[in-house]
Design an enzyme around this catalytic site. Sequence first.
Site, PDB file in Angstrom:
ATOM      1  N   ARG A 271       3.904 -23.232   6.699  1.00  0.00           N
ATOM      2  CA  ARG A 271       2.447 -23.302   6.869  1.00  0.00           C
ATOM      3  C   ARG A 271       2.010 -24.703   7.281  1.00  0.00           C
ATOM      4  O   ARG A 271       2.691 -25.688   6.989  1.00  0.00           O
ATOM      5  CB  ARG A 271       1.718 -22.879   5.589  1.00  0.00           C
TER       6      ARG A 271
ATOM      7  N   CYS B  67     -18.984 -34.439  -0.330  1.00  0.00           N
ATOM      8  CA  CYS B  67     -18.726 -34.421  -1.778  1.00  0.00           C
ATOM      9  C   CYS B  67     -18.186 -35.787  -2.180  1.00  0.00           C
ATOM     10  O   CYS B  67     -17.245 -36.283  -1.548  1.00  0.00           O
ATOM     11  CB  CYS B  67     -17.684 -33.364  -2.115  1.00  0.00           C
TER      12      CYS B  67
ATOM     13  N   ARG C 176       3.897 -29.952   6.257  1.00  0.00           N
ATOM     14  CA  ARG C 176       4.667 -30.502   5.153  1.00  0.00           C
ATOM     15  C   ARG C 176       5.544 -29.426   4.513  1.00  0.00           C
ATOM     16  O   ARG C 176       6.614 -29.682   4.018  1.00  0.00           O
ATOM     17  CB  ARG C 176       3.689 -31.070   4.117  1.00  0.00           C
ATOM     18  N   TYR C 177       5.035 -28.206   4.495  1.00  0.00           N
ATOM     19  CA  TYR C 177       5.772 -27.104   3.881  1.00  0.00           C
ATOM     20  C   TYR C 177       6.437 -26.266   4.979  1.00  0.00           C
ATOM     21  O   TYR C 177       5.976 -26.272   6.119  1.00  0.00           O
ATOM     22  CB  TYR C 177       4.826 -26.233   3.053  1.00  0.00           C
TER      23      TYR C 177
ATOM     24  N   ARG D 277     -10.381 -36.559   1.207  1.00  0.00           N
ATOM     25  CA  ARG D 277     -10.158 -37.028   2.592  1.00  0.00           C
ATOM     26  C   ARG D 277     -11.243 -37.980   3.050  1.00  0.00           C
ATOM     27  O   ARG D 277     -11.610 -38.012   4.231  1.00  0.00           O
ATOM     28  CB  ARG D 277     -10.094 -35.836   3.554  1.00  0.00           C
TER      29      ARG D 277
ATOM     30  N   CYS E  43     -19.015 -32.119   7.439  1.00  0.00           N
ATOM     31  CA  CYS E  43     -19.280 -31.168   6.353  1.00  0.00           C
ATOM     32  C   CYS E  43     -20.784 -31.114   6.166  1.00  0.00           C
ATOM     33  O   CYS E  43     -21.481 -32.087   6.459  1.00  0.00           O
ATOM     34  CB  CYS E  43     -18.650 -31.622   5.047  1.00  0.00           C
TER      35      CYS E  43
ATOM     36  N   LYS F 125       2.246 -28.895  -4.961  1.00  0.00           N
ATOM     37  CA  LYS F 125       1.524 -28.530  -6.183  1.00  0.00           C
ATOM     38  C   LYS F 125       2.501 -28.141  -7.296  1.00  0.00           C
ATOM     39  O   LYS F 125       3.472 -27.438  -7.036  1.00  0.00           O
ATOM     40  CB  LYS F 125       0.596 -27.357  -5.909  1.00  0.00           C
TER      41      LYS F 125
HETATM   42  S1  SF4 Z   1     -14.401 -31.823  -0.350  1.00  0.00           S
HETATM   43 FE1  SF4 Z   1     -14.446 -33.183   1.474  1.00  0.00          FE
HETATM   44  S2  SF4 Z   1     -13.806 -31.884   3.150  1.00  0.00           S
HETATM   45 FE2  SF4 Z   1     -14.375 -30.525   1.480  1.00  0.00          FE
HETATM   46  S3  SF4 Z   1     -16.541 -30.023   1.841  1.00  0.00           S
HETATM   47 FE3  SF4 Z   1     -16.496 -31.764   0.460  1.00  0.00          FE
HETATM   48  S4  SF4 Z   1     -16.622 -33.562   1.791  1.00  0.00           S
HETATM   49 FE4  SF4 Z   1     -16.048 -31.841   3.075  1.00  0.00          FE
END
Ligand code: SF4
Length: 384
Positions: free
Chosen positions: A131, A144, A127-128, A149, A140, A352
């Site tokens: 990078r 979280c 996109r940039y 995502r 993961c 950002k």
């Molecule tokens: S924010 Fe999303 S991508 Fe990052 S560690 Fe947590 S679950 Fe995984």
Amino acid sequence: MDSNLLNNNRIRDRFKPVQRPLAWMDIPKETWNRWTWQQQKRLRTEDQLAQVLTVFDDERAALDASKELFDLAITPYYASLIEPNNPLCPIRLQCIPKPGELDPAAYELSDPLAEDSHMPVPGITHRYPDRVLFYTTHHCAVYCRHCTRKRKVSDPSTAATQQQLEQGLNYIAAHPEVRDILISGGDPLSNSDDRLEYILERLRAIEHVEILRLCTRNLVTLPQRITLNLAQILKKYHPIYVHTHFNHPKECTREAFDACALLADAGCVLNNQMVLLRGVNDDPAVVLELNQKLLMMRVKPYYIFQCDMAQGLSHLRTPIAKGIEIIDSLRGWTSGIAVPHFVVDLPGGGGKVSLLPEYVMKREGKKWLFRNYQNIPFEYFDAD
Ligand code: SF4
């Protein structure tokens, strides 16, 4: 003893090892410290959660309803940080679903940063100008609840295959303007050491690639993953910047301290990207404590992110003014290196923007009137 070492030890002593719940008390230390064991024993169901903490009624309902949307996974290490009977524990709020997750607001988006629409080949967001984001896995250690995502992370059907990896590497090799690679995911440290080294080696072999950035939350959720072997691999491919994601001072344990030390000693530059979350860290005192601890762990507080407009996060999102208030409470009151940038990553891929408190009170021609951190006015004159 060398005075520097003594000094370092004194700092390390301030970081307490995690206290395991009864259920894991008998696990031998060597087993507990093995990252593969932590991965295998992740809490994936309500019953497994209930063995180590109270699962509250609202969470039961959310767990049932969110099964198909976004996995539950919590390492025993990270689960040990949760206060078992506190429904508002800041660690709990980050890893156990709440009903708000199931109630997306009309303005929320499944891909808030338009990463998928800037994807020239699968697994690369470009996109940039100079990078790219390179997705190497969708796994993961801990999922979280505030992940931006969610649409693809934790879904095994979307994990990066070897073929996809090759496509990404070929794309980077074919684009000489790309000098900086953010190796991301999911969490790139979910890759085996061999696969990670393969990626790093291939990227380093591309002449125009200058900077490698590893975006990982393993320092927070699975510090056991940072082994001597991993540190020695990373050391071969410098410059490597590690972007991590501590959100609360409770996450700054002895284990995390040691993991950061291994990477810092191996020459990695460590930066933290905190996400501002309601009930977790929307309090200037919490952010101050976190940032001061991070600096002792050799991690520079780099960004405070306004929570993205991803779906099902409105119960965790704070008003933008809260981030500005937090920066105002840090600047001047503590070291400049403890003051990160507060940024909003604009929806739709706008990039950002950094927001600051208003320090300019008035401007008359060459005369500027500022307020300092104590709200005392000061004049400054521009040169002729
Ligand atoms: S924010 Fe999303 S991508 Fe990052 S560690 Fe947590 S679950 Fe995984």
